[in-house]
Write a protein that holds these residues in place. Structure first.
Motif, short mmCIF file in Angstrom:
data_model
loop_
_atom_site.label_atom_id
_atom_site.label_comp_id
_atom_site.label_asym_id
_atom_site.label_seq_id
_atom_site.Cartn_x
_atom_site.Cartn_y
_atom_site.Cartn_z
N UNK A 1 0.83 -1.21 0.00
CA UNK A 1 0.00 0.00 0.00
C UNK A 1 0.86 1.26 0.00
N UNK A 2 1.94 1.25 0.77
CA UNK A 2 2.83 2.40 0.79
C UNK A 2 3.47 2.64 -0.57
N UNK A 3 3.87 1.57 -1.24
CA UNK A 3 4.47 1.72 -2.56
C UNK A 3 3.46 2.30 -3.54
N UNK A 4 2.22 1.80 -3.50
CA UNK A 4 1.19 2.25 -4.43
C UNK A 4 0.76 3.69 -4.15
N UNK A 5 0.60 4.03 -2.86
CA UNK A 5 0.05 5.33 -2.50
C UNK A 5 1.10 6.42 -2.32
#
Length: 287
Positions: A139-143
């Motif tokens: 999620x951190x990578x995507x957001x």
């Protein structure tokens, strides 16, 4: 209403804006001003989470508030810190560099620190809380990472259009965050009112500890006054939108109540830092 579907687009747009702001000179700052960058990163990534853990334990926060306060302390300041730095006549280039670097580093430190906090709460508070670390990293990578990378690429390939987009996003970012905060207040008004004294006191204690630690680190590293102001703001300002996204995301905690400390922190943070700006300007006028 599940506010996660509001906060996620806001967070993506804010990180895209940060990416537009970045260029190669921002990262050259690491080599040119290693002491300033080191002081800022130590304050953001180590001192602030440690202070949050101590404050949460001191105020004996229940598990959901404990993790919520830890979460907001693990999310470095976004583009708002750059604006506050500019208003304080600090080092804006350093602010941008610290925001970018800390956002990248917390792709990995945030899951590690929150996994530790969740384990501690489960072990000592008797609350079974599991953190899906892999999902949080994804999620951190995507957001965070991908919008920043897209913003940086957009600036490089379409610099004029990127500047127009940057200015447009700058105009809507703060109202969007205020809308998000307002929706949370409406949805959890009674819970916030019932716990505001406790969470407000804990947030104020953490913010004062963070800004004090930032000022101390800047002095220990022998930094000038403009850089000291920048470090104080960078260490004290946290990315409430990111904390809300992690707390309420169905992929991670799926607990909107855990996001309430981030809302309270954001409110108290802005009040404290506005007072700090007033103090800085008064001193500048006298000087």
């Amino acid at each position: 209403m599940n506010t996660v579907w509001i906060v996620l687009p806001i967070l993506v747009v804010l990180m895209f804006q940060l990416g537009i702001e970045l260029d190669g000179r921002a990262f050259l700052r690491v080599a040119r001003s290693p002491r300033a960058v080191a002081a800022g990163l130590i304050g953001q990534l180590a001192v602030l989470p440690a202070a949050a853990f101590g404050v949460a334990a001191l105020f004996d926060l229940e598990p959901v508030w404990f993790l919520g306060l830890m979460l907001v302390a693990c999310c470095p300041g976004g583009s708002s810190s750059n604006v506050f730095t500019m208003l304080s006549r600090g080092d804006v280039a350093l602010s941008v560099t610290l925001t970018a670097l800390s956002s990248l580093v917390t792709l990995f430190t945030l899951p590690a620190l929150m996994a530790f906090a969740a384990h501690w709460v489960s072990l000592y508070a008797g609350a079974e809380i599991e953190l899906p670390v892999g999902r949080l990293v994804v999620q951190n990578i995507v957001l965070l990472f991908l919008p920043m990378a897209c913003g940086t690429a957009f600036r490089r390939w379409r610099p004029r259009a990127a500047q127009r987009v940057y200015r447009a996003v700058g105009r809507i970012a703060f109202p969007a965050l205020m809308l998000l905060a307002g929706l949370f207040f409406v949805q959890y008004a009674q819970t916030i009112v019932d716990n505001f004294a406790l969470l407000g006191a804990a947030s104020a204690t953490l913010i004062l500890a963070a800004t004090g630690a930032g000022a101390l680190l800047a002095r220990l590293f022998g930094l000038g006054s403009a850089v000291r102001r920048t470090i104080v703001i960078e260490v004290g300002m946290q990315n409430a939108a990111q904390a809300i996204a992690v707390a309420s995301s169905p992929l991670v905690f799926a607990c909107e109540r855990m996001a309430i400390p981030a809302i309270v922190y954001a409110l108290v943070m802005n009040i404290v830092l506005l007072l700090y700006l007033a103090l800085v300007r008064r001193r500048a006028a006298r000087g």
